[in-house]
Write a protein that holds these residues in place. Sequence first.
Motif, mmCIF file in Angstrom:
data_model
loop_
_atom_site.group_PDB
_atom_site.id
_atom_site.type_symbol
_atom_site.label_atom_id
_atom_site.label_comp_id
_atom_site.label_asym_id
_atom_site.label_seq_id
_atom_site.Cartn_x
_atom_site.Cartn_y
_atom_site.Cartn_z
ATOM 1 N N ALA A 111 51.244 11.441 19.442
ATOM 2 C CA ALA A 111 50.590 12.687 19.648
ATOM 3 C C ALA A 111 49.387 12.868 20.308
ATOM 4 N N TRP A 112 48.729 13.600 21.498
ATOM 5 C CA TRP A 112 47.237 13.661 22.577
ATOM 6 C C TRP A 112 46.814 14.626 22.783
ATOM 7 N N ARG A 113 45.649 14.458 23.522
ATOM 8 C CA ARG A 113 44.715 15.968 23.426
ATOM 9 C C ARG A 113 44.523 16.247 24.120
ATOM 10 N N ALA A 151 37.757 0.708 29.271
ATOM 11 C CA ALA A 151 37.136 1.846 28.949
ATOM 12 C C ALA A 151 37.292 2.794 28.680
ATOM 13 N N ALA A 152 38.745 2.772 28.309
ATOM 14 C CA ALA A 152 39.336 3.885 27.153
ATOM 15 C C ALA A 152 39.118 3.806 25.853
ATOM 16 N N TYR A 153 38.976 2.103 25.515
ATOM 17 C CA TYR A 153 37.811 2.495 24.284
ATOM 18 C C TYR A 153 36.767 1.836 23.751
ATOM 19 N N ASN A 154 36.194 1.511 24.370
ATOM 20 C CA ASN A 154 34.566 1.588 23.928
ATOM 21 C C ASN A 154 34.403 0.137 22.703
ATOM 22 N N GLU A 155 33.549 0.672 21.947
ATOM 23 C CA GLU A 155 33.874 -0.740 20.896
ATOM 24 C C GLU A 155 34.312 -0.951 20.230
ATOM 25 N N ASP A 163 41.748 11.641 19.063
ATOM 26 C CA ASP A 163 42.052 10.514 20.036
ATOM 27 C C ASP A 163 41.922 9.277 19.576
ATOM 28 N N ASP A 164 41.444 8.783 18.509
ATOM 29 C CA ASP A 164 40.832 7.417 18.086
ATOM 30 C C ASP A 164 42.816 6.753 17.295
ATOM 31 N N SER A 165 43.524 8.522 16.566
ATOM 32 C CA SER A 165 44.317 7.736 16.304
ATOM 33 C C SER A 165 45.692 8.167 17.170
ATOM 34 N N LEU A 166 45.476 9.077 17.446
ATOM 35 C CA LEU A 166 47.404 9.289 18.939
ATOM 36 C C LEU A 166 47.754 9.242 18.148
ATOM 37 N N ILE A 167 48.183 9.145 16.319
ATOM 38 C CA ILE A 167 49.288 8.898 15.452
ATOM 39 C C ILE A 167 49.689 10.083 14.649
ATOM 40 N N ALA A 168 50.320 11.231 14.514
ATOM 41 C CA ALA A 168 50.671 12.627 14.143
ATOM 42 C C ALA A 168 51.362 12.380 12.825
ATOM 43 N N HIS A 169 51.389 12.471 11.417
ATOM 44 C CA HIS A 169 52.435 13.106 10.770
ATOM 45 C C HIS A 169 52.977 14.387 10.859
ATOM 46 N N LEU A 212 51.069 16.301 31.978
ATOM 47 C CA LEU A 212 51.246 16.055 30.835
ATOM 48 C C LEU A 212 50.733 14.691 30.720
ATOM 49 N N LEU A 213 52.414 14.395 30.580
ATOM 50 C CA LEU A 213 52.357 12.778 30.235
ATOM 51 C C LEU A 213 51.412 12.023 30.926
ATOM 52 N N ASN A 214 51.390 12.035 32.287
ATOM 53 C CA ASN A 214 50.529 11.410 32.683
ATOM 54 C C ASN A 214 49.400 11.016 32.350
ATOM 55 N N HIS A 215 49.038 11.914 31.790
ATOM 56 C CA HIS A 215 47.181 12.393 31.006
ATOM 57 C C HIS A 215 47.577 11.752 30.111
ATOM 58 N N PHE A 216 48.405 11.839 28.809
ATOM 59 C CA PHE A 216 48.709 10.824 28.257
ATOM 60 C C PHE A 216 48.990 8.523 28.844
ATOM 61 N N ILE A 217 49.057 8.217 29.474
ATOM 62 C CA ILE A 217 49.006 7.152 29.933
ATOM 63 C C ILE A 217 47.734 6.939 30.185
ATOM 64 N N GLU A 218 46.732 7.803 30.896
ATOM 65 C CA GLU A 218 45.310 7.705 31.645
ATOM 66 C C GLU A 218 44.902 7.453 30.709
ATOM 67 N N GLN A 219 44.922 8.318 29.370
ATOM 68 C CA GLN A 219 44.441 7.577 28.010
ATOM 69 C C GLN A 219 44.629 6.297 27.898
ATOM 70 N N ILE A 220 45.594 5.922 27.732
ATOM 71 C CA ILE A 220 45.515 5.374 27.169
ATOM 72 C C ILE A 220 45.028 3.993 27.516
ATOM 73 N N ALA A 221 45.531 3.799 28.954
ATOM 74 C CA ALA A 221 45.510 2.690 30.320
ATOM 75 C C ALA A 221 44.810 3.652 31.502
ATOM 76 N N PRO A 222 43.543 3.986 31.392
ATOM 77 C CA PRO A 222 42.895 3.760 32.626
ATOM 78 C C PRO A 222 43.564 3.598 34.039
#
Length: 220
Positions: A51-53, A210-214, A29-35, A122-132
């Motif tokens: 990539a997202w979960r 809210a998506a990124y906390n500290e 969730d913190d990376s969102l980039i998979a090699h 699922l694509l909208n879930h990804f958008i919500e993950q990075i920008a609630p």
Amino acid sequence: MLSSTPRTTIKKGKIKAVYDTTELHAIIDDSLIAHIAILEDTGPVVIPMLAWRVEETLYIHGAKNSRLLRRLKGGQQTCLTFTLFDGWVLARSAFHHSAHYRSAVVFGTFTTIDDNQEKDRLLNHFIEQIAPKRTETIRLSNDKELNATELLAIPLTEVSVKIGKHGVNDDAADLDIPVWAGVIPYRTVIGPLIATSDLSETIAEPDYSAAYNERWHQAE
């Protein structure tokens, strides 16, 4: 608890092995980039992808003519890696310099998501993950766009996680060397937002902290 298989058993640096799924989720969730590795006719290739979960499944997407997605869609076995760099470890000897990091390796085979309604969700879930709450205001994907998008899924069933955070590991004989030893931390800071040049001045800046906390930047 992560299961252990011949491919996920950590042999080097066993002390860094982690089996908690919470740690796995945080790395992804913190990376969102998979090699992602594929085997081409000319040899192996590793390509970075967003990539997202969602719970215990990982998703990637792209154009249908992508060579990576074509290979993966064909059922080729693959390996995905996520890495977060957390800092340099400076020891009293050159040999013991190292790094703090968090990493995850995912093995398996991708399957294809063909239903446009499920793709959209699922694509909208990804958008919500990075920008609630962003999907409440933007234009959502239409059928033409969804038809042009390949969406693949892989389960998080065969995974290994390593976390290096053990600080300086100097030899006892080196402890009297008069040099500073410790850690240089690395931190990812998110924001502040940079508006596009053609944005109307009447549109208020959204709050995605809210998506990124500290990790969200602190205004001076």
